[in-house]
Motif scaffolding. Structure first.
Motif, PDB file in Angstrom:
ATOM      1  N   GLN A 143       0.748  -1.069   0.028  1.00 44.92           N
ATOM      2  CA  GLN A 143      -0.101  -0.272  -0.023  1.00 44.92           C
ATOM      3  C   GLN A 143       0.992   1.154  -0.175  1.00 44.92           C
ATOM      4  O   GLN A 143       0.546   2.209  -0.663  1.00 44.92           O
ATOM      5  CB  GLN A 143      -0.793  -0.088   1.209  1.00 44.92           C
ATOM      6  CG  GLN A 143      -2.109  -1.049   1.068  1.00 44.92           C
ATOM      7  CD  GLN A 143      -2.842  -0.784   2.376  1.00 44.92           C
ATOM      8  OE1 GLN A 143      -3.263   0.187   2.997  1.00 44.92           O
ATOM      9  NE2 GLN A 143      -3.597  -2.080   2.675  1.00 44.92           N
ATOM     10  N   LEU A 144       2.013   1.368   0.788  1.00 44.18           N
ATOM     11  CA  LEU A 144       2.857   2.522   0.986  1.00 44.18           C
ATOM     12  C   LEU A 144       3.422   2.613  -0.443  1.00 44.18           C
ATOM     13  O   LEU A 144       3.718   3.866  -0.914  1.00 44.18           O
ATOM     14  CB  LEU A 144       3.749   2.439   1.892  1.00 44.18           C
ATOM     15  CG  LEU A 144       2.908   2.376   3.316  1.00 44.18           C
ATOM     16  CD1 LEU A 144       4.079   2.022   4.498  1.00 44.18           C
ATOM     17  CD2 LEU A 144       2.409   3.694   3.719  1.00 44.18           C
ATOM     18  N   GLN A 145       4.016   1.400  -0.913  1.00 46.26           N
ATOM     19  CA  GLN A 145       4.632   1.809  -2.261  1.00 46.26           C
ATOM     20  C   GLN A 145       3.805   2.116  -3.290  1.00 46.26           C
ATOM     21  O   GLN A 145       4.195   3.232  -4.035  1.00 46.26           O
ATOM     22  CB  GLN A 145       4.969   0.094  -2.986  1.00 46.26           C
ATOM     23  CG  GLN A 145       6.167  -0.303  -2.046  1.00 46.26           C
ATOM     24  CD  GLN A 145       6.613  -1.510  -2.401  1.00 46.26           C
ATOM     25  OE1 GLN A 145       5.787  -2.226  -3.196  1.00 46.26           O
ATOM     26  NE2 GLN A 145       7.806  -2.252  -2.032  1.00 46.26           N
ATOM     27  N   ARG A 146       2.524   1.580  -3.260  1.00 47.65           N
ATOM     28  CA  ARG A 146       1.576   2.176  -4.526  1.00 47.65           C
ATOM     29  C   ARG A 146       1.142   3.666  -4.013  1.00 47.65           C
ATOM     30  O   ARG A 146       1.207   4.388  -5.029  1.00 47.65           O
ATOM     31  CB  ARG A 146       0.118   1.294  -4.360  1.00 47.65           C
ATOM     32  CG  ARG A 146       0.244  -0.047  -4.939  1.00 47.65           C
ATOM     33  CD  ARG A 146      -1.001  -0.866  -4.791  1.00 47.65           C
ATOM     34  NE  ARG A 146      -0.865  -2.130  -5.263  1.00 47.65           N
ATOM     35  CZ  ARG A 146      -1.679  -3.067  -5.362  1.00 47.65           C
ATOM     36  NH1 ARG A 146      -2.880  -2.880  -4.955  1.00 47.65           N
ATOM     37  NH2 ARG A 146      -1.321  -4.270  -5.882  1.00 47.65           N
ATOM     38  N   LEU A 147       1.073   4.184  -2.865  1.00 45.65           N
ATOM     39  CA  LEU A 147       0.870   5.652  -2.606  1.00 45.65           C
ATOM     40  C   LEU A 147       1.818   6.325  -3.117  1.00 45.65           C
ATOM     41  O   LEU A 147       1.656   7.497  -3.708  1.00 45.65           O
ATOM     42  CB  LEU A 147       0.471   5.694  -1.289  1.00 45.65           C
ATOM     43  CG  LEU A 147      -0.727   5.046  -0.550  1.00 45.65           C
ATOM     44  CD1 LEU A 147      -0.669   4.806   0.906  1.00 45.65           C
ATOM     45  CD2 LEU A 147      -2.025   6.073  -0.889  1.00 45.65           C
ATOM     46  N   THR A 148       3.198   5.996  -2.730  1.00 52.10           N
ATOM     47  CA  THR A 148       4.162   6.723  -3.324  1.00 52.10           C
ATOM     48  C   THR A 148       4.264   6.731  -4.932  1.00 52.10           C
ATOM     49  O   THR A 148       4.543   7.792  -5.371  1.00 52.10           O
ATOM     50  CB  THR A 148       5.668   5.922  -2.848  1.00 52.10           C
ATOM     51  OG1 THR A 148       5.747   6.233  -1.268  1.00 52.10           O
ATOM     52  CG2 THR A 148       6.643   6.825  -3.209  1.00 52.10           C
ATOM     53  N   ARG A 149       4.009   5.795  -5.499  1.00 53.55           N
ATOM     54  CA  ARG A 149       4.077   5.628  -6.955  1.00 53.55           C
ATOM     55  C   ARG A 149       3.037   6.556  -7.669  1.00 53.55           C
ATOM     56  O   ARG A 149       3.039   7.386  -8.328  1.00 53.55           O
ATOM     57  CB  ARG A 149       3.946   4.502  -7.540  1.00 53.55           C
ATOM     58  CG  ARG A 149       5.118   3.346  -7.268  1.00 53.55           C
ATOM     59  CD  ARG A 149       5.187   2.120  -7.601  1.00 53.55           C
ATOM     60  NE  ARG A 149       6.520   1.292  -7.585  1.00 53.55           N
ATOM     61  CZ  ARG A 149       6.354   0.078  -7.490  1.00 53.55           C
ATOM     62  NH1 ARG A 149       5.346  -0.479  -7.489  1.00 53.55           N
ATOM     63  NH2 ARG A 149       7.577  -0.304  -7.275  1.00 53.55           N
ATOM     64  N   ALA A 173      -4.312   8.116 -13.499  1.00 59.47           N
ATOM     65  CA  ALA A 173      -4.016   6.853 -14.272  1.00 59.47           C
ATOM     66  C   ALA A 173      -3.446   5.817 -13.403  1.00 59.47           C
ATOM     67  O   ALA A 173      -3.869   4.663 -13.481  1.00 59.47           O
ATOM     68  CB  ALA A 173      -3.270   7.155 -15.592  1.00 59.47           C
ATOM     69  N   ALA A 174      -2.413   6.302 -12.581  1.00 60.36           N
ATOM     70  CA  ALA A 174      -1.741   5.175 -11.947  1.00 60.36           C
ATOM     71  C   ALA A 174      -2.770   4.467 -10.681  1.00 60.36           C
ATOM     72  O   ALA A 174      -2.644   3.460 -10.545  1.00 60.36           O
ATOM     73  CB  ALA A 174      -0.662   5.771 -11.079  1.00 60.36           C
ATOM     74  N   ALA A 175      -3.665   5.358  -9.994  1.00 59.15           N
ATOM     75  CA  ALA A 175      -4.721   4.955  -9.154  1.00 59.15           C
ATOM     76  C   ALA A 175      -5.436   3.881  -9.795  1.00 59.15           C
ATOM     77  O   ALA A 175      -5.945   3.020  -9.470  1.00 59.15           O
ATOM     78  CB  ALA A 175      -5.148   6.123  -8.602  1.00 59.15           C
ATOM     79  N   LEU A 176      -5.977   4.542 -11.125  1.00 62.29           N
ATOM     80  CA  LEU A 176      -7.104   3.705 -11.765  1.00 62.29           C
ATOM     81  C   LEU A 176      -6.428   2.349 -12.133  1.00 62.29           C
ATOM     82  O   LEU A 176      -6.870   1.291 -11.934  1.00 62.29           O
ATOM     83  CB  LEU A 176      -7.579   4.496 -12.870  1.00 62.29           C
ATOM     84  CG  LEU A 176      -8.449   5.606 -12.888  1.00 62.29           C
ATOM     85  CD1 LEU A 176      -8.825   6.171 -14.077  1.00 62.29           C
ATOM     86  CD2 LEU A 176      -9.623   5.372 -11.794  1.00 62.29           C
ATOM     87  N   ALA A 177      -4.866   2.245 -12.439  1.00 62.18           N
ATOM     88  CA  ALA A 177      -4.238   1.084 -12.848  1.00 62.18           C
ATOM     89  C   ALA A 177      -4.253  -0.003 -11.702  1.00 62.18           C
ATOM     90  O   ALA A 177      -4.626  -1.212 -11.991  1.00 62.18           O
ATOM     91  CB  ALA A 177      -3.140   1.228 -13.351  1.00 62.18           C
ATOM     92  N   TYR A 178      -4.015   0.566 -10.576  1.00 62.41           N
ATOM     93  CA  TYR A 178      -3.876  -0.379  -9.337  1.00 62.41           C
ATOM     94  C   TYR A 178      -5.254  -0.851  -8.912  1.00 62.41           C
ATOM     95  O   TYR A 178      -5.419  -2.045  -8.484  1.00 62.41           O
ATOM     96  CB  TYR A 178      -3.067   0.523  -8.301  1.00 62.41           C
ATOM     97  CG  TYR A 178      -1.859   0.613  -8.342  1.00 62.41           C
ATOM     98  CD1 TYR A 178      -0.946  -0.488  -8.339  1.00 62.41           C
ATOM     99  CD2 TYR A 178      -1.357   1.894  -7.960  1.00 62.41           C
ATOM    100  CE1 TYR A 178       0.401  -0.422  -8.399  1.00 62.41           C
ATOM    101  CE2 TYR A 178       0.217   2.089  -8.170  1.00 62.41           C
ATOM    102  CZ  TYR A 178       1.053   0.981  -8.558  1.00 62.41           C
ATOM    103  OH  TYR A 178       2.580   1.275  -8.565  1.00 62.41           O
TER     104      TYR A 178
END
Length: 184
Positions: free
Chosen positions: A157-163, A172-177
């Motif tokens: 989760q922390l990695q995704r939030l950072t990315r 787009a990154a949030a939608l991809a995840y």
């Protein structure tokens, strides 16, 4: 890295003039839901409350807020264990409470969002940058809520939030995840 673990943030970045990789614009402004924080700033002498975004100090909250603020045009809404669904500028008092998913007042949450305005209540795109219990609380208001962090452990989760926060197109990154988490 295995192909199934790739996300939009991991892909090579195209030239600035090639914009086809960006997510299509949201219809209206997206709502981005984040959780509150157990860590809270001490109140200065003579002050009874602070805006929620200033009161909450936890590192997870900070990561969620940074990712939420990176999403262009997003309205940020906080799921507070004590106060319900609030905006970052809502003045609140410190409290010690963790969200109990069995005690969430969904009618109160719907009323709070309705008071924030029709555009928020009927937002066609809602992204929850929050863990399961907090995302579930918001999903009672927005059943179509997208969950980029679903099924991920805290480190992921922390990695995704950072990315998301660092991506050229954070939405787009949030939608991809969210698509990856939904198994699409």
């Amino acid at each position: 890295m295995h192909a199934s673990t790739l996300s939009a943030a991991d892909l090579p970045q195209p030239r600035a003039e090639a914009r086809e990789d960006l997510a299509p614009a949201a219809v209206g402004r997206p709502v981005v839901v984040i959780p509150c924080s157990a860590g809270k700033r001490p109140l200065p002498d003579g002050v009874d409350e602070l805006p929620a975004a200033q009161l909450y100090t936890g590192p997870y909250f900070a990561k969620c807020r940074a990712a939420a603020q990176a999403i262009p045009g997003g309205w940020v809404v906080i799921v507070s264990a004590e106060y319900g669904l609030i905006t970052p500028d809502t003045p609140i008092r410190p409290y010690e409470k963790r969200l109990d998913p069995r005690a969430v007042d969904h009618d109160k949450h719907r009323a709070q969002v309705a008071a924030m305005g029709r555009a928020l209540l009927h937002a066609p795109e809602v992204i929850a940058l929050a863990g399961k219990d907090y995302a579930d609380a918001a999903a009672a208001v927005w059943p179509h809520l997208l969950r980029p962090l679903a099924g991920a452990g805290i480190g992921t989760q922390l990695q995704r939030l950072t990315r998301i926060a660092a991506a050229r197109d954070p939405r787009a990154a949030a939608l991809a995840y969210a698509a990856q988490a939904a198994g699409r």
